[in-house]
Design an enzyme around this catalytic site. Structure first.
Site, PDB file in Angstrom:
ATOM      1  N   ARG B  58       0.827  -1.212   0.000  1.00 47.12           N
ATOM      2  CA  ARG B  58       0.000   0.000   0.000  1.00 47.12           C
ATOM      3  C   ARG B  58       0.854   1.252   0.000  1.00 47.12           C
ATOM      4  NH1 ARG B  58      -0.160  -4.868   1.429  1.00 47.12           N
ATOM      5  NH2 ARG B  58       0.317  -4.379   3.583  1.00 47.12           N
ATOM      6  N   CYS B  93      -5.939  -2.288   8.725  1.00 46.64           N
ATOM      7  CA  CYS B  93      -4.724  -1.707   8.139  1.00 46.64           C
ATOM      8  C   CYS B  93      -5.024  -0.247   7.870  1.00 46.64           C
ATOM      9  CB  CYS B  93      -4.361  -2.404   6.831  1.00 46.64           C
ATOM     10  SG  CYS B  93      -3.025  -1.562   5.920  1.00 46.64           S
ATOM     11  N   THR B  95      -3.008   2.166   6.408  1.00 45.91           N
ATOM     12  CA  THR B  95      -2.606   2.662   5.095  1.00 45.91           C
ATOM     13  C   THR B  95      -3.632   2.298   4.032  1.00 45.91           C
ATOM     14  OG1 THR B  95      -0.312   2.238   5.788  1.00 45.91           O
ATOM     15  CG2 THR B  95      -0.664   2.840   3.490  1.00 45.91           C
ATOM     16  N   THR B 137       2.892   4.452   8.894  1.00 48.28           N
ATOM     17  CA  THR B 137       3.769   4.318   7.728  1.00 48.28           C
ATOM     18  C   THR B 137       3.859   5.662   7.018  1.00 48.28           C
ATOM     19  OG1 THR B 137       1.955   3.783   6.213  1.00 48.28           O
ATOM     20  CG2 THR B 137       3.020   1.923   7.334  1.00 48.28           C
ATOM     21  N   LYS B 177       7.030  -6.593  10.430  1.00 46.92           N
ATOM     22  CA  LYS B 177       6.717  -7.262   9.160  1.00 46.92           C
ATOM     23  C   LYS B 177       7.763  -8.321   8.808  1.00 46.92           C
ATOM     24  CE  LYS B 177       3.938  -3.722   6.740  1.00 46.92           C
ATOM     25  NZ  LYS B 177       2.644  -4.394   6.532  1.00 46.92           N
ATOM     26  N   CYS B 206      -0.908   2.452  12.717  1.00 48.17           N
ATOM     27  CA  CYS B 206      -0.383   1.392  11.846  1.00 48.17           C
ATOM     28  C   CYS B 206      -0.533   0.102  12.624  1.00 48.17           C
ATOM     29  CB  CYS B 206       1.084   1.634  11.503  1.00 48.17           C
ATOM     30  SG  CYS B 206       1.841   0.228  10.664  1.00 48.17           S
TER      31      CYS B 206
END
Lengths: 246, 246
Positions: B58, B93, B95, B137, B177, B206
């Site tokens: 994204r 999520c 983003t 992010t 991640k 985030c």
């Protein structure tokens, strides 16, 4: 690294017949992510998880204490996941494997059995194994799914006596399923009794016990062989990915 | 206790557009289970979780560094979950909320926005709030989803400088991640800088940061307001269940 990196797959390869129980299903998903060899999102396994918590209690039905049959619900869930397009199915609940034939009759995609992968793992871990211990719900014990699967390899399944089974039930129902802290020492003590009786491996044959095992580090302790951990690893490999190295 | 206890629902009420990222999705599911007031499986929320990890990045798209548009994939996933029969959708999520309009255009069921519930929670927590900090992010920061939503209430969003944003990026991409341990002190330090500049609340905007927050107890530390935690609570309530009391 998976070959599929960079291309969003149209449908997830793995369908998870879940919610049985709900926390075990969440842990299953988390462990698949944590144990997949990946350094970014797109290298992970795509899954479709049906967390169907309201399915009737499996053990109550197996023990004849309830007439609400979870079998047709599990079969229908399996069919709906197949219709979504998944390539194979898993069910992170040992007791629910009593209804495996109903699931198999409902779908054409392969079904990866937690019982089969756990039996294989126990045999790999202890060649020449003649007896295993089983910590599970009274429903799984009574259903005979592990007894039959191990018997096919000449391996006897030892189960706790009534007092010890009650201690296992407490961890499953009054602790993990009730959202309370689990007592790993109760599991260690019951397992030790089974080892004393000759068990070469003690199978954690209930995914609620797997939740306790993850939280309290039992996965790395002999004599435990955890059914959910084995299903997680088998799922990652079957989906075409690699298991993360320790 | 839910009214639906004892009756397996034909379709799950909640559809989760997930996999973005995969570990955050697993935590979301786990937190929904842990925070639902329930003493047995059948009192939990039914959910359908599409953990679609292979969706294009994204942030890369939002920042113009990639031409692979995740929007149509998210929209198609939303439509497929709706076709399964879910009553409302969530997307754990932040983003990905840049693509909210594409999701809304694809479905008719309601969409519960993580941005909206987080803005409401921040305002509830600090009446008279004029500035919030945002840890997210670079994609979420650049997308302006929080800037616009807070601006509608006259609240300014403060974001870290480049050096501090780099520290946040490290936690998101190189730690959570990538399956490595997160550094909560980096988040505390960046948050402290934002508080010094006037932020009354610091939004963890985030869901990878939410994973770190759960693992390291940041949920209970002021000044943090965690977007995933707020979405978890809103999801439980919207599904007709009660949030577990502490």
């Amino acid at each position: 690294m998976s070959e599929r990196v960079g291309t969003p797959e149209p449908t997830p390869p793995v369908g998870v017949i879940g919610g049985v129980g709900p926390l075990a299903t969440a842990y299953f998903l988390q462990r698949v992510v944590q144990l997949t060899e990946a350094s970014r999102d797109q290298e992970h396994v795509d899954l479709l998880v049906l967390n169907h918590a309201t399915i009737p209690d499996r053990t109550e039905f197996v023990l004849g204490r309830s007439s609400e049959d979870p079998g047709p619900v599990l079969a229908r869930d399996a069919r709906r996941l197949e219709q979504f397009g998944v390539r194979f199915l898993v069910m992170p609940c040992n007791t629910a494997h009593y209804f495996t034939q109903q699931v198999l009759d409902a779908v054409t995609v392969p079904f990866l059995s937690i019982v089969d992968v756990t039996v294989e793992a126990a045999r790999r871990r202890a060649p020449g194994l003649t007896s295993v211990g089983l910590l599970a719900t009274a429903g799984t014990v009574a259903s005979g799914v592990y007894r039959d699967a191990f018997a096919a390899h000449g391996i006897e399944v030892l189960t706790p006596d009534d007092a010890d089974q009650a201690r296992v039930n407490t961890v499953i129902y009054d602790q993990v399923k009730a959202g309370r802290p689990a007592d790993p020492d109760a599991l260690r003590a019951v397992a030790a009794g089974l080892v004393e009786r000759g068990a070469g491996v003690v199978v954690l044959g209930c995914t609620e016990l797997s939740v306790a095992a993850v939280d309290h580090g039992l996965l790395d302790e002999p004599p435990f062989c955890d059914s959910m951990d084995e299903l997680v690893r088998a799922t990652i490999v079957r989906a075409g990915h690699r298991v993360r190295r320790p």
